[in-house]
Design an enzyme around this catalytic site. Sequence first.
Site, PDB file in Angstrom:
ATOM      1  N   GLY A  66      -2.824  -8.044  -0.157  1.00 29.74           N
ATOM      2  CA  GLY A  66      -2.505  -7.365  -1.392  1.00 29.74           C
ATOM      3  C   GLY A  66      -0.879  -7.302  -1.416  1.00 29.74           C
ATOM      4  O   GLY A  66      -0.593  -6.920  -2.530  1.00 29.74           O
ATOM      5  N   HIS A  67      -0.343  -7.809  -0.396  1.00 28.88           N
ATOM      6  CA  HIS A  67       1.153  -7.516  -0.342  1.00 28.88           C
ATOM      7  C   HIS A  67       1.907  -8.917  -0.414  1.00 28.88           C
ATOM      8  O   HIS A  67       2.984  -9.052  -0.064  1.00 28.88           O
ATOM      9  CB  HIS A  67       1.747  -6.545   0.839  1.00 28.88           C
ATOM     10  CG  HIS A  67       1.353  -5.714   0.959  1.00 28.88           C
ATOM     11  ND1 HIS A  67       1.149  -4.604   0.066  1.00 28.88           N
ATOM     12  CD2 HIS A  67       0.300  -4.972   1.960  1.00 28.88           C
ATOM     13  CE1 HIS A  67       0.580  -3.370   0.445  1.00 28.88           C
ATOM     14  NE2 HIS A  67      -0.086  -3.672   1.463  1.00 28.88           N
ATOM     15  N   HIS A 229       1.041   0.946  -1.417  1.00 26.36           N
ATOM     16  CA  HIS A 229      -0.389   1.272  -1.642  1.00 26.36           C
ATOM     17  C   HIS A 229      -0.701   2.153  -2.997  1.00 26.36           C
ATOM     18  O   HIS A 229      -1.684   2.925  -2.843  1.00 26.36           O
ATOM     19  CB  HIS A 229      -1.115   1.606  -0.466  1.00 26.36           C
ATOM     20  CG  HIS A 229      -0.858   0.835   0.628  1.00 26.36           C
ATOM     21  ND1 HIS A 229       0.145   1.304   1.545  1.00 26.36           N
ATOM     22  CD2 HIS A 229      -1.187  -0.263   1.022  1.00 26.36           C
ATOM     23  CE1 HIS A 229       0.376   0.366   2.373  1.00 26.36           C
ATOM     24  NE2 HIS A 229      -0.537  -0.620   2.294  1.00 26.36           N
TER      25      HIS A 229
END
Lengths: 342, 342
Positions: A66-67, A229
């Site tokens: 997700g990064h 996050h």
Amino acid sequence: MSDISAPTLHTKKFVNDPANFVPEMLEGLALANSDTLKYIPEYNIIHRADRPVEDKVSVIQGSGSGHEPAHVMAVGPGMLDAACPGGVFSAPPMEYVYECTKLMNTSKGVLHLINNYQGDRMCWDMAREMSETDGIKIGTVIIDDDVSVENSTYTTGRRGVAGNFFVIKACGAAAEMGKELEELVGIGRKVNDNVRSMGMALGGCTPPAKGEPLFVLGDDEIEVGIGIHGEPGRRRDRMKPADAIVEELFEAVASDIPFERGDNVGLMINGLGGTPISELYLLYRKAALLAKDRGYNVIQNYIGEYCTSLEMPGFSITIVRLDEELESLMKAPASVPIRVFA
Amino acid sequence: MSDISAPTLHTKKFVNDPANFVPEMLEGLALANSDTLKYIPEYNIIHRADRPVEDKVSVIQGSGSGHEPAHVMAVGPGMLDAACPGGVFSAPPMEYVYECTKLMNTSKGVLHLINNYQGDRMCWDMAREMSETDGIKIGTVIIDDDVSVENSTYTTGRRGVAGNFFVIKACGAAAEMGKELEELVGIGRKVNDNVRSMGMALGGCTPPAKGEPLFVLGDDEIEVGIGIHGEPGRRRDRMKPADAIVEELFEAVASDIPFERGDNVGLMINGLGGTPISELYLLYRKAALLAKDRGYNVIQNYIGEYCTSLEMPGFSITIVRLDEELESLMKAPASVPIRVFA
């Protein structure tokens, strides 16, 4: 809320089965780089097809997905030898790290680059112990460059964010030059000691399996010091002109070490995923002017996406102090799967 | 709508005075590349510091801003020699094009690469006439690669979208090799004849001076065949799995020329500005599998942002057929201001 359509506007994503989000992304990455990368679906491992080699320390990383491009898209010459990400925003299982370490093992050892989150630390610690029991030499560098807050939702101490890129770049370049494991640990720690970051967001992001935003900001709200996050930052504030936002982040980052007049620095404006590059350059303009005012010599600049938070609209500023050794490592050749125009 | 916060979530942007959005972005670009680019604020011109040179055709472009990296961030060796963008989503004033042409003039002439929008065509036509009156040799290539619709809000015929990148790349490389103006026109037209694109969006985008989204989609709606200024596409549809969306776009693009089994192609997944790179790779996976099914040889792939629409969430697919000449031009060296990891 009578406007039922609006909240879901943020949740539309390009996804098939959310459970396959990371594997399908990794498969796409492997398909696009079939001559240079290998993909091992069982352990989410992406590694250089020509690694390991015996006369070189392998440099690996694995944190939540997700990064992107961090860190699977940072596998390449002069960067990482392999990566083994977990699911979206979750640390890789210990066996992924252990298998990745064994696969990349050489007589010179394996360097673990670990972002400072409790989940990451735990799985990498366990994998290190198991690897050492197997006789593998392991070096460890922890990255904790985020000045926003001490301790956080998933962190004791400071969080590791976009500064990670500079640790990868320096250690990757030095490993390519044939440096020993202990030297690489020293270089990685030196980068971490000299790099500071802080981010902010205009809105949240939606993990595929969750289907709704991690947090929602009001029409005029921003989150200053956001985590990658969605962890809370220093405070919520009202929306401001771009230059005022850059000023606050720049001041927080610059005053932390602190950086000093005459320092040679790298200056990064990192998009968090949903901010267009036009705005990133507008933000860089103010950051570059502030650096000039303070007498920093910006010898390297980085404007784009390096460590994102899915489609979050927002950005972070990273400043890294570069002595001669680090400057030469930053300028060393490197190649990653992400192509721009050539 | 009782939820007053939601609509405005889309309108928060990093901007100071909206009137300065483009100049401040260009200033940021110039500050980040002070050794290689020159910026002429009066005409929004960004040009290579080492151009023009006498033995080379200059290649220039100028369309609306808001599509970055196209096209100001495509100025560099083997790409554009200069760009002169207009405001966000508006063609450059004629005098910008005229001044840019005069500045880049050489004895071999100046190549104008023009996206097929009425505003662009008009200002480039006028500037060409004035330049020719001055004795400057001008070549013209029109780009109209979007298969979505015939005629559109701002267009007679088809729109020019991400296929533009391949025209820039081919003409930029050929110009660097010393080709004559007429040859470059032929190469550019050959690329345009062999490239097709189509895009779709999950939502709208907000021009800085407008302060509200160009259009709003419902919670389960998508726009298939979207234009890069928010022009309507073929239809609105319900949200679908990623693979189904890729299938529709791929089929529309592939069947247009049509491409044929055995073709060597370049395959691009272009993010429209608000879609994270993780999702672009997931989309590329399906496109690569479809290309394989159809017997196309993908010899070059492009995954990232090339022609955006501010922060619009969405993507486009472009396929270009590459004969030996075009393949070698695509693989020729090129360098642009956007750095990734090195």
